[in-house]
Write a protein that holds these residues in place. Structure first.
Motif, PDB file in Angstrom:
ATOM      1  N   SER A 128       0.959  -1.271  -0.197  1.00 61.59           N
ATOM      2  CA  SER A 128      -0.245   0.035  -0.298  1.00 61.59           C
ATOM      3  C   SER A 128       0.753   1.346  -0.621  1.00 61.59           C
ATOM      4  O   SER A 128       2.166   0.907   1.002  1.00 61.59           O
ATOM      5  N   PRO A 129       0.439   2.274  -1.139  1.00 62.26           N
ATOM      6  CA  PRO A 129       1.319   3.443  -0.710  1.00 62.26           C
ATOM      7  C   PRO A 129       0.494   4.617   0.106  1.00 62.26           C
ATOM      8  O   PRO A 129       1.596   5.406   0.884  1.00 62.26           O
ATOM      9  N   ALA A 130      -0.481   3.526   1.384  1.00 65.28           N
ATOM     10  CA  ALA A 130      -0.541   5.081   2.412  1.00 65.28           C
ATOM     11  C   ALA A 130       0.470   5.144   3.463  1.00 65.28           C
ATOM     12  O   ALA A 130      -0.114   3.966   4.507  1.00 65.28           O
ATOM     13  N   PRO A 131       0.555   6.523   3.493  1.00 63.61           N
ATOM     14  CA  PRO A 131       0.966   6.138   5.833  1.00 63.61           C
ATOM     15  C   PRO A 131       0.241   5.421   6.958  1.00 63.61           C
ATOM     16  O   PRO A 131      -0.938   5.435   6.203  1.00 63.61           O
ATOM     17  N   GLY A 132       0.670   4.761   7.539  1.00 65.86           N
ATOM     18  CA  GLY A 132       0.095   4.250   8.365  1.00 65.86           C
ATOM     19  C   GLY A 132      -0.443   1.997   8.065  1.00 65.86           C
ATOM     20  O   GLY A 132      -1.003   1.828   8.775  1.00 65.86           O
ATOM     21  N   THR A 133      -0.210   1.968   6.475  1.00 66.33           N
ATOM     22  CA  THR A 133      -0.525   0.799   6.073  1.00 66.33           C
ATOM     23  C   THR A 133       0.510   0.200   5.440  1.00 66.33           C
ATOM     24  O   THR A 133       0.671   0.805   3.918  1.00 66.33           O
ATOM     25  N   ALA A 134       1.030  -0.700   5.424  1.00 68.63           N
ATOM     26  CA  ALA A 134       1.842  -1.577   4.552  1.00 68.63           C
ATOM     27  C   ALA A 134       1.306  -2.448   3.608  1.00 68.63           C
ATOM     28  O   ALA A 134       2.103  -2.449   2.368  1.00 68.63           O
ATOM     29  N   ALA A 135       1.041  -3.514   3.953  1.00 66.99           N
ATOM     30  CA  ALA A 135      -0.211  -3.781   2.511  1.00 66.99           C
ATOM     31  C   ALA A 135      -1.343  -4.231   2.771  1.00 66.99           C
ATOM     32  O   ALA A 135      -2.159  -3.920   4.037  1.00 66.99           O
ATOM     33  N   TRP A 136      -2.179  -5.004   2.442  1.00 69.30           N
ATOM     34  CA  TRP A 136      -4.196  -5.521   2.206  1.00 69.30           C
ATOM     35  C   TRP A 136      -3.465  -6.773   1.785  1.00 69.30           C
ATOM     36  O   TRP A 136      -2.694  -7.241   0.832  1.00 69.30           O
ATOM     37  N   ALA A 137      -4.499  -7.686   3.158  1.00 68.08           N
ATOM     38  CA  ALA A 137      -3.971  -9.375   2.781  1.00 68.08           C
ATOM     39  C   ALA A 137      -5.471  -9.519   2.513  1.00 68.08           C
ATOM     40  O   ALA A 137      -6.552  -9.014   2.327  1.00 68.08           O
ATOM     41  N   PHE A 138      -5.030 -10.847   0.935  1.00 69.40           N
ATOM     42  CA  PHE A 138      -6.729 -10.753   0.751  1.00 69.40           C
ATOM     43  C   PHE A 138      -6.403 -12.242   0.645  1.00 69.40           C
ATOM     44  O   PHE A 138      -5.821 -13.431   0.137  1.00 69.40           O
ATOM     45  N   ALA A 154     -15.988 -21.154   1.339  1.00 68.22           N
ATOM     46  CA  ALA A 154     -17.088 -20.862   0.601  1.00 68.22           C
ATOM     47  C   ALA A 154     -17.436 -20.531  -0.288  1.00 68.22           C
ATOM     48  O   ALA A 154     -18.015 -19.750  -1.105  1.00 68.22           O
ATOM     49  N   GLY A 155     -16.343 -19.900  -1.170  1.00 61.18           N
ATOM     50  CA  GLY A 155     -16.092 -18.758  -2.201  1.00 61.18           C
ATOM     51  C   GLY A 155     -16.415 -18.003  -1.854  1.00 61.18           C
ATOM     52  O   GLY A 155     -16.244 -16.139  -2.706  1.00 61.18           O
ATOM     53  N   ARG A 156     -16.413 -16.764  -1.071  1.00 62.57           N
ATOM     54  CA  ARG A 156     -15.663 -15.528  -0.448  1.00 62.57           C
ATOM     55  C   ARG A 156     -14.431 -15.622  -0.506  1.00 62.57           C
ATOM     56  O   ARG A 156     -13.797 -15.833  -0.535  1.00 62.57           O
ATOM     57  N   GLY A 157     -14.200 -13.662  -0.349  1.00 56.42           N
ATOM     58  CA  GLY A 157     -13.109 -13.464  -0.851  1.00 56.42           C
ATOM     59  C   GLY A 157     -12.798 -11.908   1.177  1.00 56.42           C
ATOM     60  O   GLY A 157     -14.373 -11.402   1.698  1.00 56.42           O
ATOM     61  N   THR A 158     -12.053 -12.056   1.659  1.00 55.54           N
ATOM     62  CA  THR A 158     -12.046 -11.093   2.364  1.00 55.54           C
ATOM     63  C   THR A 158     -10.975  -9.993   2.409  1.00 55.54           C
ATOM     64  O   THR A 158      -9.347 -10.682   2.247  1.00 55.54           O
ATOM     65  N   VAL A 159     -10.755  -9.670   2.856  1.00 52.56           N
ATOM     66  CA  VAL A 159      -9.884  -8.039   2.830  1.00 52.56           C
ATOM     67  C   VAL A 159      -9.249  -7.953   3.997  1.00 52.56           C
ATOM     68  O   VAL A 159      -9.943  -6.950   5.036  1.00 52.56           O
ATOM     69  N   TRP A 160      -7.979  -7.550   4.519  1.00 50.13           N
ATOM     70  CA  TRP A 160      -7.341  -7.528   5.325  1.00 50.13           C
ATOM     71  C   TRP A 160      -6.063  -6.170   5.473  1.00 50.13           C
ATOM     72  O   TRP A 160      -5.584  -6.289   5.374  1.00 50.13           O
ATOM     73  N   ARG A 161      -5.943  -5.249   6.508  1.00 47.92           N
ATOM     74  CA  ARG A 161      -5.102  -4.609   6.650  1.00 47.92           C
ATOM     75  C   ARG A 161      -3.683  -4.779   7.916  1.00 47.92           C
ATOM     76  O   ARG A 161      -4.599  -5.372   8.648  1.00 47.92           O
ATOM     77  N   LEU A 162      -2.652  -4.398   6.635  1.00 49.99           N
ATOM     78  CA  LEU A 162      -1.546  -4.727   7.758  1.00 49.99           C
ATOM     79  C   LEU A 162      -1.082  -3.254   7.839  1.00 49.99           C
ATOM     80  O   LEU A 162      -0.251  -2.887   7.168  1.00 49.99           O
ATOM     81  N   SER A 163      -1.439  -3.286   9.288  1.00 44.78           N
ATOM     82  CA  SER A 163      -0.122  -2.111   9.363  1.00 44.78           C
ATOM     83  C   SER A 163       1.507  -1.669   9.107  1.00 44.78           C
ATOM     84  O   SER A 163       1.748  -0.966   8.961  1.00 44.78           O
TER      85      SER A 163
END
Length: 596
Positions: free
Chosen positions: A125-135, A140-149
């Motif tokens: 991620s380019p955002a300050p305070g967020t290093a990356a996003w985990a997918f 059940a075939g769903r997706g989830t998105v997680w913020r990694l600081s």
């Protein structure tokens, strides 16, 4: 001329001295703002793979090996944070992914989360305070998105989606809007607003693929199928009504063109253009629709690059230089290579039965004490002027290497590439046998016979050559061979079956040698042989090598005397790199350098 120079990382030479000259580097990633890069490094004398961090904040890249508690495996994905720590996504034998934060100087680790055996991908991620996003995906075939600081704290659940996705292209510099690439082909691309987890349609034509962006200019580089070919196009990020523009000259560049990066102003596009076995670096002015070539030493550019205010960050390697992060400051004019760390190689034109065959050559094949013909995988692939640890080991021991791009290889026109469609082991086998005879003739009766080596499709082709002319070769070494196109179609994953259908790999050849089935030809393989296969190979099942081993035993070959079989526990399709103990590379090199 005020030429800007690409300079190697200051720690690179020291790393080579510490870990040996045979460095393999894989899995490169940049941090969200390209202040750091990371990769996995496998060095001679070091067990397993080691995370390597590249600091891009100074005038030249600086690299250092990172301490970690356990050797990494090939499928570990390192992602650098904004402050130079590493997020490591480690996949274990149960296919679960353990997400770890590593502090490179101290080796201190913090386990952040354990995800189940489903889709897991990290997007810096380019955002300050967020290093990356985990997918991630679930059963059940769903997706989830997680913020990694980027701190030692658990991931924060941000969104739950109706289908699994992976992150694509950032549409702003703030790290708010991200294009998504659905794992299901029937789902249209979308944009995720990470401030509230909402989804919205992707602006522009539905068949546009977004490749690169430049902020704050808002320039987007796209690719779309137009007039029977894929063409590169330009559009503005926020103008959904405007038509995509496809610059004429940009789409007439000769060679295999790969977009690398847009400059921050959105005017210049860096392109890697492959012609034959080497890469060229072009800068294309998107306003004038003109290109100029930047001086680049013979070698290969990787597809990963970033262009920031500090300059153009590239991944470059050559036969005598391992892959490295290099920086070209403005004005971009010339690339100067770093120090040589191995044996150089050259591109040579060899006579073939149906025309010229280009080959990468180490040493003098006519006078070296031994010579090996090395066959690439694919089959839609090619050898390039790139670093290869095995070739360096062989060349350093006085073994000449000839790595041909026989018929079926890419980069030499459609006729050359398509020559083996519906004829696996036909024209390409003829080229290999022709080169083998030419080498034997050049070496004379007093010289040792050529050896043959191959991996994946190249392993299949090497075994066919061994069966077709067993008297021509001194010995053969193969990694991850398959038995035949039809057998691989029956046992391989869907992606491999699709490739076999597209290339006609199940077609049968009827000639003096007969159908190209290694079980049928097992009696003819009589030369000393080394077979290596990864136990967990997801591309070519290890059962193919096991069946070949059984066939050789039934033909009266003695394991340990006439042939050696090695199954690498836990390894995938590339057991040479994926071997924690480093013994596969040693065994291949020893087998191909030892006497008759």
């Amino acid at each position: 001329m005020n030429a800007s120079r690409i300079v190697p990382a200051t720690g690179e030479t020291a790393a080579a001295r510490e870990h040996g000259p045979y460095l393999a580097r894989v899995n490169f990633r940049f941090s969200g703002r390209a202040r750091y890069a990371a990769c996995l490094t496998h060095g001679g004398g070091v067990h397993g793979m080691i995370p390597e961090l590249w600091d891009l904040t100074g005038p030249r890249p600086r690299s250092r090996m990172s301490r970690s508690r356990t050797p990494e495996r090939l499928w570990t994905l390192p992602t650098p944070t904004h402050d130079g720590r590493l997020l490591l996504a480690r996949r274990d034998r149960a296919d679960a992914v353990r997400l770890v934060l590593l502090d490179p100087p101290t080796g201190e680790e913090h386990e952040l989360a354990v995800f189940g055996p489903h889709v897991v991908a990290l997007t810096p991620s380019p955002a300050p305070g967020t290093a990356a996003w985990a997918f991630t995906g679930d059963a059940a075939g769903r997706g989830t998105v997680w913020r990694l600081s980027g701190q030692a704290e658990p991931p924060e659940l941000t969104a739950t989606l109706p289908h699994p996705v992976v992150g694509g292209l950032w549409l702003d510099a703030t790290g708010r809007r991200l294009t998504l690439r659905p794992k299901q082909p029937q789902v249209a691309p979308q944009v995720l607003d990470l401030t509230d987890g909402t989804l919205m349609p992707l602006a522009g034509p539905a068949d546009d693929e977004y490749l690169l962006w430049a902020a704050p200019a808002g320039t987007l580089l796209t690719a779309a199928h137009r007039d029977g070919a894929y063409r590169l196009g330009l559009r503005h990020r926020d103008d959904a009504q405007a038509a995509t523009v496809f610059p004429d000259r940009l789409n007439l560049i000769e060679g295999q063109v790969r977009p690398l990066a847009l400059d921050p102003a959105g005017r210049r596009l860096a392109l890697a253009v492959t012609r034959g076995a080497r890469s060229h670096l072009l800068l294309h002015d998107l306003i004038e629709d003109t290109s100029r070539e930047v001086g680049l030493p013979p070698g290969t550019l990787h597809a990963l690059a970033r262009w920031t205010e500090a300059g153009l960050h590239l991944l470059h390697n050559a036969p005598d230089r391992p892959p490295s992060v290099l920086t070209v400051p403005e004005p971009i004019a010339e690339v100067v290579p770093g120090d040589r760390q191995g044996v150089p190689a050259s591109v040579r034109a060899c006579a073939g039965p149906a025309g010229t065959i280009e080959a990468i050559v180490y040493g003098d094949p006519a006078t070296a004490r031994r010579v090996v013909i090395a066959l690439h995988g694919g089959p839609e692939a090619a050898w390039h002027l790139a670093y290869d640890p095995l070739f360096q080991r062989l060349a350093g021991a006085g073994v000449a290497v000839v790595a041909p791009n026989q018929r079926g290889s890419t980069g030499y026109g459609t006729a050359h590439r398509d020559a083996i469609r519906g004829a696996w082991g036909g024209p390409d086998l003829a080229d290999v046998l022709h080169l083998g005879h030419a080498l034997a003739g050049a070496r004379g009766p007093a010289g040792s016979r050529p050896m043959v080596y191959g991996a994946s499709y190249g392993a299949y082709l090497a075994l066919l050559a061994s069966a077709a002319r067993p008297e021509l070769w001194e010995r053969a070494a193969v990694v991850a061979p398959f038995l035949s196109g039809p057998a691989l179609y029956a046992d391989g994953p869907p992606t491999v079956r699709t490739m076999i259908d597209r290339l006609g790999g199940r077609e049968v050849i009827y000639d003096a040698l007969g159908p190209r089935d290694l079980l049928r030809l097992g009696d003819r393989i009589r030369l000393p042989l080394l077979i290596v296969h990864g136990e967990q190979d997801p591309i070519i099942p290890v059962t193919h090598s096991r069946r070949l081993r059984d066939r050789l035993l039934r033909a009266g070959r003695r394991e340990g005397a006439d042939f050696v079989y090695r199954e690498v526990a836990g390894a995938g399709h590339d057991p040479v790199t994926d071997d924690v103990d480093g013994g596969v590379l040693d065994q291949l090199a020893a087998f191909l350098t030892s006497g008759p």
